[in-house]
Design a protein around this motif. Sequence first.
Motif, short mmCIF file in Angstrom:
data_model
loop_
_atom_site.label_atom_id
_atom_site.label_comp_id
_atom_site.label_asym_id
_atom_site.label_seq_id
_atom_site.Cartn_x
_atom_site.Cartn_y
_atom_site.Cartn_z
N MET A 1 0.83 -1.21 0.00
CA MET A 1 0.00 0.00 0.00
C MET A 1 0.87 1.26 0.00
O MET A 1 1.74 1.41 0.86
N ASP A 2 0.66 2.12 -0.97
CA ASP A 2 1.31 3.43 -1.00
C ASP A 2 0.82 4.18 -2.23
O ASP A 2 0.48 3.57 -3.24
N TYR A 3 0.77 5.51 -2.13
CA TYR A 3 0.42 6.29 -3.30
C TYR A 3 1.52 6.17 -4.35
O TYR A 3 2.71 6.02 -4.03
N PHE A 4 1.12 6.26 -5.60
CA PHE A 4 2.02 6.04 -6.73
C PHE A 4 3.32 6.84 -6.59
O PHE A 4 4.43 6.31 -6.71
N SER A 5 3.20 8.16 -6.32
CA SER A 5 4.38 9.03 -6.29
C SER A 5 5.29 8.75 -5.10
O SER A 5 6.47 9.13 -5.11
N GLU A 6 4.75 8.11 -4.08
CA GLU A 6 5.53 7.81 -2.88
C GLU A 6 5.97 6.35 -2.82
O GLU A 6 6.68 5.95 -1.90
N SER A 7 5.56 5.57 -3.78
CA SER A 7 5.79 4.12 -3.71
C SER A 7 7.26 3.77 -3.91
O SER A 7 8.03 4.53 -4.49
N LYS A 8 7.62 2.59 -3.42
CA LYS A 8 9.00 2.11 -3.49
C LYS A 8 9.15 1.14 -4.65
O LYS A 8 8.31 0.26 -4.86
N SER A 9 10.22 1.28 -5.40
CA SER A 9 10.44 0.41 -6.55
C SER A 9 10.59 -1.05 -6.12
O SER A 9 10.19 -1.96 -6.85
N GLU A 10 11.13 -1.28 -4.92
CA GLU A 10 11.27 -2.67 -4.46
C GLU A 10 9.91 -3.30 -4.18
O GLU A 10 9.73 -4.51 -4.34
N ASP A 11 8.92 -2.49 -3.75
CA ASP A 11 7.57 -3.01 -3.57
C ASP A 11 6.95 -3.37 -4.91
O ASP A 11 6.27 -4.39 -5.05
N PHE A 12 7.17 -2.51 -5.91
CA PHE A 12 6.66 -2.80 -7.25
C PHE A 12 7.26 -4.12 -7.75
O PHE A 12 6.55 -4.97 -8.27
N GLN A 13 8.55 -4.29 -7.56
CA GLN A 13 9.23 -5.50 -8.03
C GLN A 13 8.72 -6.74 -7.30
O GLN A 13 8.51 -7.79 -7.91
N ARG A 14 8.47 -6.61 -5.99
CA ARG A 14 8.02 -7.77 -5.22
C ARG A 14 6.61 -8.20 -5.64
O ARG A 14 6.32 -9.39 -5.75
N ASN A 15 5.73 -7.22 -5.89
CA ASN A 15 4.40 -7.55 -6.40
C ASN A 15 4.50 -8.29 -7.72
O ASN A 15 3.78 -9.27 -7.96
N TRP A 16 5.36 -7.80 -8.59
CA TRP A 16 5.55 -8.43 -9.90
C TRP A 16 6.10 -9.84 -9.75
O TRP A 16 5.65 -10.78 -10.42
N GLU A 17 7.08 -10.01 -8.86
CA GLU A 17 7.71 -11.31 -8.68
C GLU A 17 6.72 -12.37 -8.19
O GLU A 17 6.71 -13.50 -8.69
N ILE A 18 5.91 -12.02 -7.21
CA ILE A 18 4.99 -12.99 -6.62
C ILE A 18 3.71 -13.12 -7.46
O ILE A 18 3.31 -14.24 -7.83
N ASN A 19 3.08 -12.02 -7.76
CA ASN A 19 1.75 -12.08 -8.38
C ASN A 19 1.80 -12.45 -9.86
O ASN A 19 1.00 -13.27 -10.31
N THR A 20 2.72 -11.86 -10.59
CA THR A 20 2.76 -12.07 -12.03
C THR A 20 3.74 -13.18 -12.42
O THR A 20 3.36 -14.17 -13.05
N LYS A 21 4.99 -13.02 -12.02
CA LYS A 21 5.98 -14.05 -12.34
C LYS A 21 5.61 -15.38 -11.68
O LYS A 21 5.82 -16.45 -12.27
N GLY A 22 5.07 -15.32 -10.47
CA GLY A 22 4.68 -16.55 -9.78
C GLY A 22 3.67 -17.36 -10.57
O GLY A 22 3.80 -18.58 -10.73
N PHE A 23 2.64 -16.67 -11.07
CA PHE A 23 1.66 -17.37 -11.90
C PHE A 23 2.28 -17.84 -13.20
O PHE A 23 2.04 -18.96 -13.66
N TYR A 24 3.07 -16.98 -13.81
CA TYR A 24 3.77 -17.34 -15.05
C TYR A 24 4.54 -18.65 -14.89
O TYR A 24 4.45 -19.56 -15.73
N LEU A 25 5.31 -18.77 -13.80
CA LEU A 25 6.14 -19.96 -13.61
C LEU A 25 5.31 -21.21 -13.36
O LEU A 25 5.57 -22.26 -13.97
N THR A 26 4.34 -21.13 -12.47
CA THR A 26 3.56 -22.33 -12.17
C THR A 26 2.75 -22.78 -13.38
O THR A 26 2.67 -23.97 -13.69
N ALA A 27 2.16 -21.82 -14.10
CA ALA A 27 1.38 -22.17 -15.29
C ALA A 27 2.28 -22.71 -16.39
O ALA A 27 1.92 -23.65 -17.12
N LYS A 28 3.46 -22.13 -16.54
CA LYS A 28 4.42 -22.58 -17.56
C LYS A 28 4.81 -24.03 -17.33
O LYS A 28 4.73 -24.87 -18.25
N TYR A 29 5.24 -24.34 -16.11
CA TYR A 29 5.71 -25.71 -15.86
C TYR A 29 4.55 -26.71 -15.80
O TYR A 29 4.73 -27.89 -16.15
#
Length: 260
Positions: free
Chosen positions: A96-124
Motif C-alpha cells: 500500500m502506497d500512493y504512486f508518487s511515494e511508492s518504493k520500486s522494491e515493492d513494485f518488483q516484489r508484487n511483480w515477482e509474486i503475483n505475475t511471475k509466480g503465476f507465469y512460472l507455475t502455469a508454464k511448468y
Amino acid sequence: MVAKMFEELENKIVFVVGSFQGIGKAVAATFLKEKATVIAADIAYENKDLEEQSEKLYAVNVDVSNEQQVRKTFAQLEEKGLVPDILVHVAGISTMDYFSESKSEDFQRNWEINTKGFYLTAKYYTKFLKTKKRKGKIIVVDSQAGKNGYRAMSAYVASKHAVLGLVKTLALEVAKDSINVNAVCPGIIETEMKHRERIEGGKIRGLTPEEVQAEDNSQVPLGRTGTPQDVANVVLFLGSHLSDYMTGQAINVTGGMTMN
C-alpha cells in the motif's frame, strides 16, 4: 439414486498454490470435501520436499517467484506419479502506497509474486501436461484490481492486470491441447491480507480500519463483503465439468462491485 454434481472430482488431483490461509485454504478444503486429492503448496509450509499429510493431502514449501523451486516441485510430482488435473494458483501479495511515494522494491516484489509466480507455475504445469499428453484446467485467483484502478495500490493493480494478459494468451495457445485457462477476480474478501490492507491503507488516507471497512461495505451492491468460501465456490465450478466450454475468461466474484 441421484448422481452428485461434482462426483468426477473424486478421481482428480488438484494442485493449489498459495493454500496456507485465506482463499487458498478455502479452495483446498473445498476440493478435499469433494474427495479430490489436493497438493497444497505455499511458502509458509515447513517441509521443503513434497510430503503426504493424509490419504488425500500432500504439502510442500514453494516460493513461486523462484523458478528453481517451482521446477523442483514438478520434478517431485513426476517422481511420485502425481499428475494434477487442475492447477489453482492463489499465491499473491499486496503493498500500500500512493504512486508518487511508492518504493520500486515493492513494485518488483508484487511483480515477482503475483505475475511471475503465476507465469512460472502455469508454464511448468502446461509443459508437464503436454509431456504426459493430458488435458487439464488452470485457474488463477486474480482480483477485480486486474480490471480497475485503486488508489494506493499501483504495484498490485499493475501486477494483477498483467496476470489477466497471461491468462488470455495462454488460453489461446493451449486450447488445442484441451487445457482450459480461466481467472477468478474477487472483490473485497475478508482475509488476513484484506485486514492488513485496511490498517495500512487507512493510515495512508487518514482513516481508521473501521472507517475503511464501513466504506468497503457501502460499495458492494449485495450489501456485504465476500468470504473465502464465496471465491472457492466459483473455483470449484471452474474445476468441474460444468466449465468445460469456458477458457480465457475472468469471472468477477465481487457482490456486484465490478460488472464487466
